[in-house]
Scaffold this motif. Structure first.
Motif, PDB file in Angstrom:
ATOM      1  N   ALA A   1     -42.157  23.508   6.603  1.00 24.20           N
ATOM      2  CA  ALA A   1     -42.375  24.842   6.046  1.00 24.20           C
ATOM      3  C   ALA A   1     -41.024  25.514   5.835  1.00 24.20           C
ATOM      4  O   ALA A   1     -40.047  25.207   6.533  1.00 24.20           O
ATOM      5  CB  ALA A   1     -43.237  25.682   6.989  1.00 24.20           C
ATOM      6  N   SER A   2     -40.976  26.414   4.854  1.00 19.47           N
ATOM      7  CA  SER A   2     -39.745  27.144   4.532  1.00 19.47           C
ATOM      8  C   SER A   2     -38.572  26.188   4.336  1.00 19.47           C
ATOM      9  O   SER A   2     -37.512  26.322   4.963  1.00 19.47           O
ATOM     10  CB  SER A   2     -39.424  28.167   5.628  1.00 19.47           C
ATOM     11  OG  SER A   2     -40.478  29.116   5.748  1.00 19.47           O
TER      12      SER A   2
ATOM     13  N   ASP B   1     -42.529  26.834   0.447  1.00 21.17           N
ATOM     14  CA  ASP B   1     -43.251  27.406   1.582  1.00 21.17           C
ATOM     15  C   ASP B   1     -43.919  26.330   2.418  1.00 21.17           C
ATOM     16  O   ASP B   1     -44.037  26.459   3.643  1.00 21.17           O
ATOM     17  CB  ASP B   1     -44.304  28.399   1.081  1.00 21.17           C
ATOM     18  CG  ASP B   1     -43.665  29.541   0.312  1.00 21.17           C
ATOM     19  OD1 ASP B   1     -42.638  30.068   0.777  1.00 21.17           O
ATOM     20  OD2 ASP B   1     -44.179  29.897  -0.765  1.00 21.17           O
TER      21      ASP B   1
ATOM     22  N   TYR C   1     -46.493  20.084  -2.423  1.00 19.20           N
ATOM     23  CA  TYR C   1     -45.563  21.139  -2.022  1.00 19.20           C
ATOM     24  C   TYR C   1     -45.754  22.329  -2.943  1.00 19.20           C
ATOM     25  O   TYR C   1     -46.232  22.199  -4.067  1.00 19.20           O
ATOM     26  CB  TYR C   1     -44.109  20.658  -2.016  1.00 19.20           C
ATOM     27  CG  TYR C   1     -43.531  20.203  -3.332  1.00 19.20           C
ATOM     28  CD1 TYR C   1     -42.957  21.103  -4.228  1.00 19.20           C
ATOM     29  CD2 TYR C   1     -43.511  18.850  -3.673  1.00 19.20           C
ATOM     30  CE1 TYR C   1     -42.390  20.677  -5.421  1.00 19.20           C
ATOM     31  CE2 TYR C   1     -42.954  18.417  -4.862  1.00 19.20           C
ATOM     32  CZ  TYR C   1     -42.392  19.336  -5.741  1.00 19.20           C
ATOM     33  OH  TYR C   1     -41.832  18.913  -6.913  1.00 19.20           O
TER      34      TYR C   1
ATOM     35  N   THR D   1     -37.141  28.209  -2.070  1.00 18.46           N
ATOM     36  CA  THR D   1     -37.746  27.729  -0.832  1.00 18.46           C
ATOM     37  C   THR D   1     -39.138  27.190  -1.119  1.00 18.46           C
ATOM     38  O   THR D   1     -39.920  27.830  -1.835  1.00 18.46           O
ATOM     39  CB  THR D   1     -37.855  28.866   0.199  1.00 18.46           C
ATOM     40  OG1 THR D   1     -36.550  29.408   0.437  1.00 18.46           O
ATOM     41  CG2 THR D   1     -38.444  28.371   1.508  1.00 18.46           C
TER      42      THR D   1
ATOM     43  N   PRO E   1     -35.569  24.763   2.243  1.00 19.89           N
ATOM     44  CA  PRO E   1     -34.659  25.084   1.133  1.00 19.89           C
ATOM     45  C   PRO E   1     -34.751  24.007   0.046  1.00 19.89           C
ATOM     46  O   PRO E   1     -34.828  22.806   0.338  1.00 19.89           O
ATOM     47  CB  PRO E   1     -33.278  25.099   1.801  1.00 19.89           C
ATOM     48  CG  PRO E   1     -33.565  25.427   3.229  1.00 19.89           C
ATOM     49  CD  PRO E   1     -34.857  24.728   3.541  1.00 19.89           C
TER      50      PRO E   1
ATOM     51  N   GLY F   1     -43.982  26.524  -3.629  1.00 16.21           N
ATOM     52  CA  GLY F   1     -43.004  27.518  -3.227  1.00 16.21           C
ATOM     53  C   GLY F   1     -42.491  28.301  -4.417  1.00 16.21           C
ATOM     54  O   GLY F   1     -43.154  28.399  -5.443  1.00 16.21           O
TER      55      GLY F   1
END
Length: 235
Positions: free
Chosen positions: A79-80, A52, A207, A50, A82, A209
């Protein structure tokens, strides 16, 4: 930073080991595993996780719309989100060791891809990152092992190739990328941070995550969906 830490193409070595030389041994074992792919390893690294946060500057929306047509970044934020990343290694039509970076972001209303293929260029003494599914953009990458055993990549000179045309982008009109990937022992996950800055706009695209990585057995044939539509010979 020493731009040429390796010493030419060597059988059984990944392009990252060639570029980093002795620094490759400083990488965290899980990072070293992910970046050890070569055409004879019969393995692929597939990450699933993911992001974030995915963000872009509002004034960059037009060039990002153009970029999405070649799978070079995109004009969505969220946000979040996949995320998957697919790394396969193969020899391209010119006999060069190549590693795919197929990053897929699944936003609520659409799926976006950010594609790249990397080679190690002996003539340039560094990794060359071809961006997009037609390899129109060639970017020199400097890389180093971080103190925490991660790997950091920073973009340098950028060139455009299409048909007979080829030219270097002026620095003022380039997006300068800073990428860091590391393994979080406490969480048992890989973490990634990507930032693209412009001399004109400042922060353009970023980005960050986390993901889990699976080293998967790869067949002789690389899946067609990760291969570029066009392969550029010029480095």
């Amino acid at each position: 930073m020493d731009r040429f830490k390796g010493a030419g193409q060597s059988a059984g070595k990944s392009i990252y080991e060639l570029a980093l030389g002795n620094e490759f041994s400083k990488l965290h074992p899980r990072i070293r595993e992910r970046f050890s792919l070569h055409s004879g390893s019969a393995s692929a690294a597939v990450g699933r996780g993911t992001m974030d946060a995915v963000w872009h500057h509002p004034l960059a929306k037009l060039p990002l719309h153009i970029g999405k047509m070649r799978n070079i970044m995109f004009p969505e934020s969220g946000a979040s989100v996949p995320f998957t990343v697919e790394n396969y290694s193969y020899k391209d039509r010119f006999g060069r060791e190549t590693v795919t970076w197929i990053r897929t972001f699944r936003f609520p209303k659409r799926i976006r891809r950010f594609d790249a293929t990397m080679i190690f260029s002996r003539s340039r003494g560094c990794i060359v990152d071809y961006l997009g599914n037609k390899q129109h953009l060639a970017v020199d990458l400097d890389m180093e092992a971080t103190a925490a055993g991660g790997i950091r990549l920073r973009s340098g000179e950028q060139r455009f190739y299409e048909g007979w045309a080829g030219f270097r982008f002026p620095d003022a009109f380039t997006g300068q990328a800073d990428v860091e990937e590391w393994f979080d022992d406490e969480a048992g996950l890989f973490r990634v941070r990507v930032e693209v800055k412009s001399p004109l706009l400042g922060d353009v695209f970023r980005y960050e995550g986390r993901f889990e990585n699976s080293m998967e057995r790869a067949g002789i044939a690389v899946p067609p969906h990760v291969l570029p539509i066009r392969t550029e010979r010029r480095e």
